[in-house]
Write an enzyme that holds these catalytic residues in place. Structure first.
Site, PDB file in Angstrom:
ATOM      1  CB  SER A 118      41.644   4.379  33.254  1.00  0.00           C
ATOM      2  OG  SER A 118      42.678   3.873  32.477  1.00  0.00           O
TER       3      SER A 118
ATOM      4  N   GLY B 146      39.581   0.376  34.372  1.00  0.00           N
ATOM      5  CA  GLY B 146      38.592  -0.359  33.579  1.00  0.00           C
ATOM      6  C   GLY B 146      37.187  -0.119  34.097  1.00  0.00           C
ATOM      7  CB  ALA B 147      34.391  -2.495  34.648  1.00  0.00           C
TER       8      ALA B 147
ATOM      9  N   GLY C  45      36.260   2.242  37.139  1.00  0.00           N
ATOM     10  CA  GLY C  45      36.321   3.696  37.131  1.00  0.00           C
ATOM     11  C   GLY C  45      37.724   4.250  37.218  1.00  0.00           C
TER      12      GLY C  45
ATOM     13  N   GLY D 140      39.258   4.597  27.113  1.00  0.00           N
ATOM     14  CA  GLY D 140      40.330   5.390  27.720  1.00  0.00           C
ATOM     15  C   GLY D 140      40.458   6.752  27.044  1.00  0.00           C
ATOM     16  CG  ASP D 141      41.506   6.917  23.042  1.00  0.00           C
ATOM     17  OD1 ASP D 141      42.568   6.961  23.706  1.00  0.00           O
ATOM     18  OD2 ASP D 141      41.346   6.176  22.059  1.00  0.00           O
TER      19      ASP D 141
END
Lengths: 311, 311
Positions: free
Chosen positions: B219, B221-222, B224, B250-251
């Site tokens: 992941s 972050g912003a 993708g 993230g979850d």
């Protein structure tokens, strides 16, 4: 036996963090928990002085259960807390290990229903009529839902049972309580000024007495206590300025006054005890505990002087 | 049915204060509580997507009881948490109403004894052999006392039961877990860099796969997700940058991947779902919840492009 009432009891939680930084994430390195709220703090000090204490007020939810689990093993303390459906509040002290400074976060407390308040009044009536009850202390803030005149009701019930009653609260509950003629009120300088409108302690103390309290013991922080009673007026000062954490110092002073009352000590001895306990609490490493050796060292050295009380 | 494992479950508490000032005293104006810890957050999102979820891990003490009381009324979530003598940790988010910023304080968690760990392993073995189990997710940090190779053990047990297993953790538990050949790992950029020593996501993702994971979904972050799997490599990007609170994003991505796996969707569809859920979590007003209308708006617009995976 002494009864302390803590209507807004709390589970006191202390977090130690390396350094508190707003808007950052912190790993808490140490967590401690103990029963809190002024009346429970007073009870702990009374028990340490050798008095049997019964504690009442409200406890509810899982936090209330945790609080009662912590109380259970305490010697000389009997748990007579009344059940409430809402959860007992938490108060959180975040101690910054780098500076030793504390950031405090206090939850408001559970909403108490009229039925729960009525049930508490019944249990309290029964407690104040117990044989051998030497004094009652009414301590701290009111949780949501408890009427603002609550302490006035509890004072009248104690007086009807001929038990001396001490009130330690602030704001409107203090104002209403004083009018119900408690035996002792123990405001600090801010509470006294809010009650009387006067920032001059001697005048404000006399004024608080005229409003209905039989005795007024004003705590002046590091400067000790100023008392105006039916037996006379006194000023009690610690022999030296002490440094440390003032959390709980006022509760220790209340415990000193109550224990002296229960032991029928004259006023100057009660005040010396209250001042020595208060200072021994400021220097103790754990907030709200008192240091026994500081207490016995300071006790004989507290200066208590008579005051002219032109009331 | 999907199983999520949260060994260090938490009671998530949020305090709202007018403004957080270090070393001052604050009246908390609003208190909210909910079950927390990554696996429980994942379970809540899965349940909202219509999946039946069983949650396990440890719960103990009065905080554990409160956590389970909050879980009980949740639709589609079955509580299979194992008892532990220590108390479930609290995580506290202090939200400054003036700025909207959050200060986070996380307790370490209860000490788990060897006997408690062994009892948990037995219960987990039984759970992974349940009929109709579509996937297992192993999420979050380890509480004190749980062996650092815990996730490797749980991965081997799931694989022996022929159930696909996803791992979302960090540090040494991630390193050991990857070596046990989980079906999917979902590190963020920092966790991936810590695992592989590379700050270049494409290379680090391939390296993580060489260490044993069958598929790696990083992941970013912003930006993708970046996935490297046995079926190929993909990059999935949200159609626009969203603003808000990234807590729980993230979850939600893990829940997207797991639900897609359980529904046997092809990888690009799983990744689109994970990216849309993640962005819908950032914009939701409550931290860790996702906004359903943002989710359905974004889902068809996530750009998923194939990547050359010269692994």
């Amino acid at each position: 036996m002494i009864l302390t009432v803590t209507l807004n009891a709390a589970l006191d939680i202390t977090y130690r963090v390396p350094a508190l930084t707003p808007h950052a994430s912190h790993r808490v390195t140490e967590v401690t928990e103990r029963p809190g709220g002024k009346g429970l703090n007073v009870a702990r000090v009374l028990a340490a002085l050798g008095h049997d204490v019964t504690v009442t007020g409200f406890a509810g939810g899982d936090t209330g259960r945790t609080l009662r689990d912590h109380l259970a093993p305490e010697p000389r303390i009997t748990d007579a807390l009344a059940p409430v459906a809402g959860a007992t509040r938490r108060t959180l002290a975040v101690v910054d290990a780098a500076t030793g400074d504390t950031t405090q976060l206090n939850e408001p407390g559970p909403a108490v229903t009229p039925a729960e308040w009525t049930a508490f009044l019944g249990a309290y009536e029964e407690l104040v009529h117990r044989e051998g009850l030497a004094a009652v202390a009414l301590c701290g803030s009111l949780p949501p839902g408890v009427p603002v005149g609550a302490y006035a009701q509890l004072i009248r019930a104690a007086r009807a049972a001929r038990v001396p009653v001490l009130l330690d609260t602030s704001g409107e509950p203090l104002r209403r309580g004083v009018a119900a003629r408690p035996d002792i009120v123990k405001p600090n300088a801010d509470e006294l000024a809010e009650l009387t409108g006067s920032h001059e302690p001697a005048q404000a103390t006399r004024d608080a007495r005229r409003r209905g309290a039989h005795a007024v013991v004003a705590s002046l922080g590091a400067d000790g206590l100023l008392a105006v009673t039916a037996d006379g007026g006194w000023r009690a000062r610690p022999p030296k300025r002490v440094r440390g954490n003032p959390t709980g110092a006022g509760d220790s002073a209340v415990a000193g006054l109550l224990s002296g009352l229960a032991e029928r000590l004259p006023w100057p001895d009660r005040l010396a005890r209250a001042v020595a306990l208060s200072a021994a609490t400021v220097v103790a490493p754990v907030a709200g505990e008192f240091d026994p050796s500081t207490y016995s060292d300071l006790l004989p050295r507290v200066a208590v002087t008579g005051q002219v009380t032109a009331a």
